[in-house]
Write a protein that holds these residues in place. Structure first.
Motif, short mmCIF file in Angstrom:
data_model
loop_
_atom_site.label_atom_id
_atom_site.label_comp_id
_atom_site.label_asym_id
_atom_site.label_seq_id
_atom_site.Cartn_x
_atom_site.Cartn_y
_atom_site.Cartn_z
N VAL A 89 41.10 20.81 29.51
CA VAL A 89 41.32 21.79 30.58
C VAL A 89 40.03 22.02 31.34
O VAL A 89 40.00 22.02 32.59
CB VAL A 89 41.88 23.10 29.99
N LEU A 90 38.93 22.25 30.61
CA LEU A 90 37.65 22.44 31.30
C LEU A 90 37.27 21.17 32.07
O LEU A 90 36.80 21.24 33.21
CB LEU A 90 36.56 22.79 30.28
N GLY A 91 37.48 20.01 31.44
CA GLY A 91 37.18 18.75 32.14
C GLY A 91 37.97 18.62 33.43
O GLY A 91 37.44 18.19 34.47
N ALA A 92 39.25 19.00 33.39
CA ALA A 92 40.09 18.91 34.59
C ALA A 92 39.59 19.84 35.68
O ALA A 92 39.59 19.49 36.86
CB ALA A 92 41.54 19.24 34.23
N ARG A 93 39.13 21.01 35.27
CA ARG A 93 38.68 21.97 36.27
C ARG A 93 37.37 21.52 36.91
O ARG A 93 37.17 21.69 38.11
CB ARG A 93 38.54 23.36 35.64
N ILE A 94 36.48 20.94 36.11
CA ILE A 94 35.24 20.41 36.68
C ILE A 94 35.56 19.26 37.64
O ILE A 94 35.01 19.18 38.75
CB ILE A 94 34.30 19.95 35.57
N ALA A 95 36.45 18.37 37.22
CA ALA A 95 36.83 17.25 38.08
C ALA A 95 37.47 17.76 39.37
O ALA A 95 37.22 17.22 40.46
CB ALA A 95 37.81 16.33 37.34
N GLY A 96 38.29 18.81 39.25
CA GLY A 96 38.91 19.37 40.44
C GLY A 96 37.89 19.92 41.42
O GLY A 96 38.03 19.77 42.64
N GLN A 97 36.82 20.52 40.91
CA GLN A 97 35.78 21.03 41.79
C GLN A 97 34.97 19.90 42.42
O GLN A 97 34.54 20.00 43.56
CB GLN A 97 34.87 21.99 41.03
N PHE A 98 34.78 18.82 41.67
CA PHE A 98 34.14 17.64 42.28
C PHE A 98 35.00 17.10 43.42
O PHE A 98 34.49 16.67 44.46
CB PHE A 98 33.90 16.56 41.23
N ALA A 99 36.32 17.12 43.22
CA ALA A 99 37.22 16.66 44.29
C ALA A 99 37.07 17.55 45.52
O ALA A 99 36.98 17.07 46.65
CB ALA A 99 38.67 16.67 43.80
N ALA A 100 37.04 18.88 45.31
CA ALA A 100 36.87 19.80 46.43
C ALA A 100 35.52 19.61 47.10
O ALA A 100 35.40 19.68 48.33
CB ALA A 100 37.02 21.24 45.94
#
Length: 979
Positions: A522-533
């Protein structure tokens, strides 16, 4: 401090004054509850008036015969008394000569008004006639409406006389009868009569006066509370900083916007009020003076009624009588409970004005949020905790049970904190960010260990961010920076730093380094999502899609990576794969039935459909998403409204686009996140520019330029396009070049040239051509033409052909120009965008006219004119008319076409048109309010203006009136089609 708000009310009063100036006497009723600002409004309105007769009722003098009339005309009733400063200044009227009856007194008032109109001043030069509503009984030389030695009263014959009766509910009956007598006999007088009262239905008002001032030809100004934005302005004027949009909205709900209560609270609580407003689970206090009145009523209650009211206060602003009585059991002795019953106790509480109930309504309520606050805050800690524990045993909803247990807790409670956190995470998984933030904040408050406190706080801040409810990001970042280093801490600090791209990237990289995606997906997904943004903010489409795809793979059901599917789809489209991406999308349900993930994909699909030219499909998808996203994060709703507005702009539905850009900007402002609506600013500038509203377009462009000062890609892009579209509409090619210049440096850093996404190369090429620099025009246009050809994008090829034709014509190569324009016409057959088609026909017609082929030029220009008239695009329509005139054809037919714009939908403002369309589609007022994110009263207000404008008296006739306007009205079977 300066007067705040009330612009509509002041406009009504000003219009009435102008009618009075023209010799049409006006009756104005100003009504509203105590403290709402009635006297302040009248004072503000009359501040520059020099001819004011003022009187005010007083509760202690309501039986004093002719007391108010004597204020208006003089102590002795003759109009030439010694003045307000006479005697002891207390308003005593002993010894004054009385009128025989109300008719005689009314006649005296008429005579005084006649003298005032004729002399241009007060009767017998007595300053009582110029006394303002804020003047004490002893005259004050600086009162509104009072001339000073340096500014003598003008003797203008057309200046209307203002007669003000304040607090009319306390005026003596004979004065009210005399005023009624006089007002009935005003015919061609330059008199404005203002009666100020709390409630027009108050039985203390004379019936004749009430009928006069509630008649259809009277002006009624009903004052409600100030709005949240006005409360923020009021707080700023009092020196209270940090009253955010969210805090102001909560203060508005707490006080009903009553300025008297708001000022009292701000003075009383100071910064403590802001803290209370920032905690959703905390009831802010009531003003001390208000609390004293409430507690006096509570003290007079029996033990059973007192317990019922206090139990109801613990349960909230409303509850069932049964629940309140069950909770009250913790507050009553056994013999007290046996001796009483809920209905008797409720009847007593209602009689004292502490609770309200209505037949058929299963709930009891507090008459005002401040009554609830006053009762709740007078509870001592022990009694309050006992009642909350009783409430936790009574209520059935799990979240409410936990809330009451948390409010009853006297200190750290690890088990309760864990329960609250679990519920908060459940809410987060459902995308209910505000609820999740509240539960996690409560968990942090009860967490016994620093590690638990920090983790719960980090999750609560993230949910608050997604809910758009972080008033001061800088303060939150400073607080989090003091936490123990870890993946969550770095991730959230990176999320809070997206406007400092280098710092955000470094923090997210540190978070990724500290995170094991396999162990913490979950934390990994959120970090990746912020990299996408992050990559999206730099217009790096491929990298955005790659990181978004990784986030989805790591935690496919994690909704905290809000809009992650939108980022993936738009990233793929920006890197040239829009058609393939659309083709690969699985079938999606109706937006009303979609899951959160499917709603994101529908938003992405609608965006890609717009970019590929399927504008009908785009408007359908995006309209459905916007209607179904009310429970989503504020950022999602802003993006959905903006995407819909973008598709509507391209589809030629400009009125709708204006409505939805306004909504998006309002949502962003309401959540103190104006930075998330910069693309919307560009759209608003664009649509106002093509409509010829240059001042509005400039205002939006100016805001975007402020954010572009940081040098980041997206703000720079939107500011440049806003300014360029405005300059193009104004016919200023040199300003187009100045605006778009920064994009030349940015283009190699991102996917800014992808056809269909952000068209700007055609604007730049045409500006260079207009200024005679064909070399730079070719350099700007050629790469775009290549990409458009490779993608087979008809819309991009159309605008490129128009720019190429304009360029070749400027070079003098008429063959190449003709070929380019004809190529554009072939692509136009596959393009829905009416404005792009209109500009092509206009450019081609101008070229043909200059080549001497006037017949063919006329054909192209008439086609352009037809489209531009339907779009209501004055700047380009003016150019088209000039080209037609140069052809010797003149503006034949355009008058009739323009006249059609004065009927039906064209008579309505964009907001009125949006309301009319939804009502005509069969929605109720409440459904319309929900759709447009406005109040039901606002819908009713708009309908009150729409019906007379269109000459209809029912919803059915409204539908017929709009349908008669054709497809551009947005009603009927072809409403979704572009012009």
């Amino acid at each position: 401090m300066e007067f705040v708000g009330r612009t509509d009310s002041l406009a009504l009063l000003a219009a009435a004054r102008e009618r009075a100036r023209a010799g049409h006497p006006q009756r104005v009723l100003v009504e509203g509850p105590a403290g709402i600002g009635k006297t302040a409004l009248v004072r503000r309105f009359l501040r520059d008036d020099t001819h004011v007769l003022y009187g005010a009722g007083e509760e202690a003098e309501s039986e004093l015969a002719f007391g108010v009339l004597e204020q208006l005309l003089g102590r002795d009733g003759t109009g030439d008394g010694s003045g307000p400063g006479g005697g002891n200044g207390t308003g005593s009227r002993a010894g004054g000569r009385r009128w025989a009856d109300a008719h005689a007194a009314g006649a005296a008032l008429l005579e005084a008004l006649d003298e005032a109109q004729g002399a241009g001043g007060a009767p017998d030069s007595d300053d009582r006639a110029t006394r303002g509503p804020d003047t004490p009984r002893t005259s004050a030389p600086d009162a509104p409406g009072t001339p000073t030695p340096d500014t003598p009263a003008p003797n203008t014959p057309d200046t209307p006389i203002a007669l003000v009766l304040d607090d009319a509910q306390w005026a003596d009956h004979l004065s009210l009868q005399a005023l009624t007598f006089a007002v009935r006999r005003l015919r061609a007088d330059r008199v404005l009569v203002l009666v100020v009262v709390r409630d027009a239905e108050d039985t203390r008002l004379a019936e004749g006066l009430r009928r006069l001032f509630t008649a259809d030809d009277a002006v009624r100004v009903r004052l409600d509370g100030l709005g949240p934005a006005e409360l923020a302005e009021l707080g700023g004027g009092m020196g209270v900083r940090g009253l955010t949009a969210q805090a102001a909205a909560r203060l508005h709900a707490h006080t009903a916007g009553n300025p008297l209560h708001v000022k009292a609270l701000l003075e009383q609580e100071g910064a403590g009020l802001l803290e209370a407003l920032g905690e959703p689970g905390v009831t802010p206090p009531a003003p001390k003076s208000f609390t004293a009145l409430v507690l006096a009523k509570l003290a007079a209650c029996s033990p059973a009624a007192d317990a019922l009211v206090c139990a109801a206060a613990v349960l909230g602003t409303h509850c069932t009588p049964a629940d309140a009585w069950e909770v009250a059991g913790a507050d009553l002795l056994d013999e007290e409970r046996r001796a009483a019953d809920v209905l008797t106790a409720l009847e007593e509480a209602v009689h004292t004005g502490l609770l309200t109930e209505s037949p058929g309504d299963p709930l009891i309520r507090f008459p005002h949020p401040l009554v609830h606050a006053a009762v709740y805050h007078q509870l001592g800690p022990s009694r309050r905790a006992a009642l909350h524990l009783s409430a936790a045993r009574t209520v059935r909803d799990q979240a409410h049970r936990l809330r009451h247990r948390a409010l009853a807790a006297a200190g750290p409670d690890p088990d309760l904190a864990a329960e609250l956190a679990a519920l908060g995470r459940k809410f987060a998984a459902e995308g209910a960010w505000a609820n999740a933030a509240g539960q996690l904040t409560a968990a942090a408050r009860l967490g016994p260990e620093p590690a638990a406190y920090e983790q719960y706080t980090l999750e609560a801040v993230e949910c608050a961010l997604l809910a758009g409810d972080v008033p001061d990001m800088g303060e939150v970042a400073q607080r989090i920076a003091r936490f123990t280093p870890g993946g969550w801490r770095s991730y959230l600090l990176g999320r809070l730093s997206l406007f400092d791209l280098d710092r955000a990237e470094a923090l997210l990289a540190d978070a990724w380094h500290r995170c094991d995606p396999a162990a913490e997906p979950v934390l990994g997904a959120r970090i990746a999502g912020q990299f996408a943004a992050l990559h999206g903010s730099m217009s790096h489409g491929a990298e955005m899609a790659e990181w978004a795809d990784l986030a989805i793979r790591l935690a496919p059901d994690d909704t905290a990576t809000d809009m992650i599917r939108v980022l993936r789809l738009t990233g793929l489209a920006m890197s040239g794969r829009a058609p393939q991406t659309l083709a690969e999308l699985a079938p999606l349900p109706d937006p009303a039935l979609a899951t959160p993930a499917q709603l994101e994909e529908l938003l992405g699909r609608g965006t890609l459909r717009e970019w590929t030219g399927d504008l009908t499909g785009a408007v359908r998808d995006l309209g459905g998403v916007f209607g179904a996203c009310h429970g989503r994060a504020a950022s999602f709703r802003v993006v959905a409204a903006t995407a819909l507005a973008s598709a509507e702009y391209r589809a030629g539905r400009w009125d709708d686009a204006i409505v939805h850009t306004d909504l998006a900007l309002s949502l962003a402002a309401d959540t103190d996140q104006p930075h998330i609506a910069l693309y919307c600013r560009m759209l608003a500038a664009q649509v106002h520019a093509v409509r010829g509203a240059f001042a509005k377009a400039q205002a939006h462009a100016r805001v975007a330029r402020v954010y572009a000062a940081g040098g980041h890609v997206n703000p720079t892009l939107w500011a440049a396009l806003a300014e360029a579209h405005l300059a193009r509409a104004q016919g200023r090619p040199e300003e187009v070049l100045a605006a778009l210049g920064p994009l030349l440096a940015l283009a190699p850093r991102g996917d800014l040239e992808e056809p269909g996404t952000v068209p700007w190369a055609d604007l730049l090429a045409e500006a260079w051509a207009a200024l005679g620099d064909e070399k730079h025009a070719v350099q700007a246009l050629a790469p775009y033409e290549v990409l458009a050809t490779q993608r087979g994008h008809h819309g991009a090829l159309l605008v490129a052909a128009r720019a190429r034709g304009t360029l070749e014509a400027a070079r003098g190569d008429t063959v190449a120009a003709e070929r380019a324009f004809r190529s554009g016409l072939k692509h136009a057959a596959h393009v829905e965008a009416p404005f792009d088609r209109a500009l092509l026909h206009l450019a081609y017609g101008g070229f043909l006219r200059r080549a001497g082929r006037r017949t063919r030029a006329g054909e192209q220009l008439r086609t352009a004119r037809d489209l531009l008239v339907r779009l209501d695009a004055p700047p380009d329509l003016g150019r088209c008319e000039r080209e037609l005139a140069a052809c010797g054809l003149g503006p034949a037919g355009s008058a009739a076409e323009r006249e059609s714009r004065t009927r039906g939908a064209a008579l309505l403002t964009p907001q009125e048109l949006a309301v009319a369309r939804l009502v005509a589609s069969g929605l109720t007022n409440r459904q319309v309010a929900r759709e447009l994110v406005i109040s039901v009263k606002t819908v009713e207000y708009h309908l009150g203006r729409i019906f007379p404008k269109l000459g209809v008296d029912s919803r059915t006739r409204l539908m017929a009136a709009l349908a008669a306007d054709g497809p551009e009205s947005g009603v009927g079977p072809s409403a979704g089609r572009a012009p």
